[in-house]
Design a protein around this motif. Structure first.
Motif, mmCIF file in Angstrom:
data_model
loop_
_atom_site.group_PDB
_atom_site.id
_atom_site.type_symbol
_atom_site.label_atom_id
_atom_site.label_comp_id
_atom_site.label_asym_id
_atom_site.label_seq_id
_atom_site.Cartn_x
_atom_site.Cartn_y
_atom_site.Cartn_z
ATOM 1 N N LYS A 1 0.841 -1.207 0.000
ATOM 2 C CA LYS A 1 0.000 0.000 0.000
ATOM 3 C C LYS A 1 0.875 1.255 0.000
ATOM 4 O O LYS A 1 0.560 2.242 -0.682
ATOM 5 N N ASP B 1 0.697 4.216 -2.703
ATOM 6 C CA ASP B 1 0.352 5.587 -2.287
ATOM 7 C C ASP B 1 1.421 6.587 -2.726
ATOM 8 O O ASP B 1 1.098 7.724 -3.101
ATOM 9 N N LYS C 1 0.883 7.313 -6.293
ATOM 10 C CA LYS C 1 -0.258 8.217 -6.458
ATOM 11 C C LYS C 1 0.161 9.672 -6.223
ATOM 12 O O LYS C 1 -0.309 10.581 -6.919
ATOM 13 N N TYR D 1 4.127 12.246 4.158
ATOM 14 C CA TYR D 1 3.194 11.113 4.166
ATOM 15 C C TYR D 1 3.782 9.917 4.911
ATOM 16 O O TYR D 1 3.104 9.285 5.729
#
Length: 205
Positions: free
Chosen positions: A106, A110, A113, A178
């Motif tokens: 994941k 991410d 993205k 992030y």
């Protein structure tokens, strides 16, 4: 015996060593997958696309495994199971547990993205540089989850990279924030430099 045959096939074709725990975890998984199929229970793999993209070779092994299961046990498993089997193989390659593996996958997705949000159509997703970037992100995510850091004292070179590829810095800083927020991990300046160089390569046509 079937699980052992699948593992032998995986080790031979991937040319890797696998953690011995896979003999237990994969046997357990295949057993429950067969039980679910017999009972008509479909378990969807939410990371199916990501696993196919990031772990292509392992997914091919997973597809072969499904064929072996059908031939030996007369049970046809859905294609989602190929990706589940692939994850077990990757786990054994990296020596991570399934929860870490899912989180790692994941994280890679991410980050991609975030890069896509900043650069969109500038990215050539068919290029060799994009494949190398994904490979870099997989190892980066692994380092995040095992707590390993890449450090360097070459601050001058890092500063040159930041100045030369300044258009990538906003994207890299968002990735840094992030990772800190989701993984409580501080990315070193050296890691940021590598990310910057890779992002520059995939956004230069």
């Amino acid at each position: 015996q079937l699980t052992s045959d699948i593992i032998t096939y995986a080790k031979k074709n991937l040319n890797v060593q696998l953690n011995q725990s896979i003999y237990i975890t994969l046997t357990d998984h295949i057993n429950f997958a067969i039980q679910r199929q017999v009972q008509g229970i479909q378990l969807k793999n939410a990371l199916l696309w990501e696993i196919k993209k990031f772990y292509y070779q392992e997914c091919l092994i997973g597809k072969v495994a499904i064929g072996m299961i059908e031939k030996e046990l007369k049970v046809t498993l859905p294609q989602d199971e190929a990706a589940f089997i692939a994850l077990h193989i990757v786990n054994a390659e990296l020596d991570l547990d399934m929860t870490e593996m899912v989180s790692m996958t994941k994280l890679v997705n991410d980050i991609l993205k975030i890069v896509d949000k900043h650069f969109g159509e500038q990215i050539d997703k068919e290029s060799v540089f994009y494949e190398r970037f994904i490979t870099h992100l997989k190892f980066f995510a692994q380092r995040v989850y095992i707590g390993k850091e890449v450090k360097s004292d070459d601050t001058e070179f890092q500063e040159i990279i930041r100045n030369k590829y300044h258009e990538c810095i906003e994207c890299v800083d968002e990735i840094k924030d992030y990772v800190k927020k989701t993984c409580n991990h501080d990315i070193t300046d050296e890691e940021l430099m590598y990310l910057t160089v890779h992002i520059k390569r995939v956004t230069t046509r």
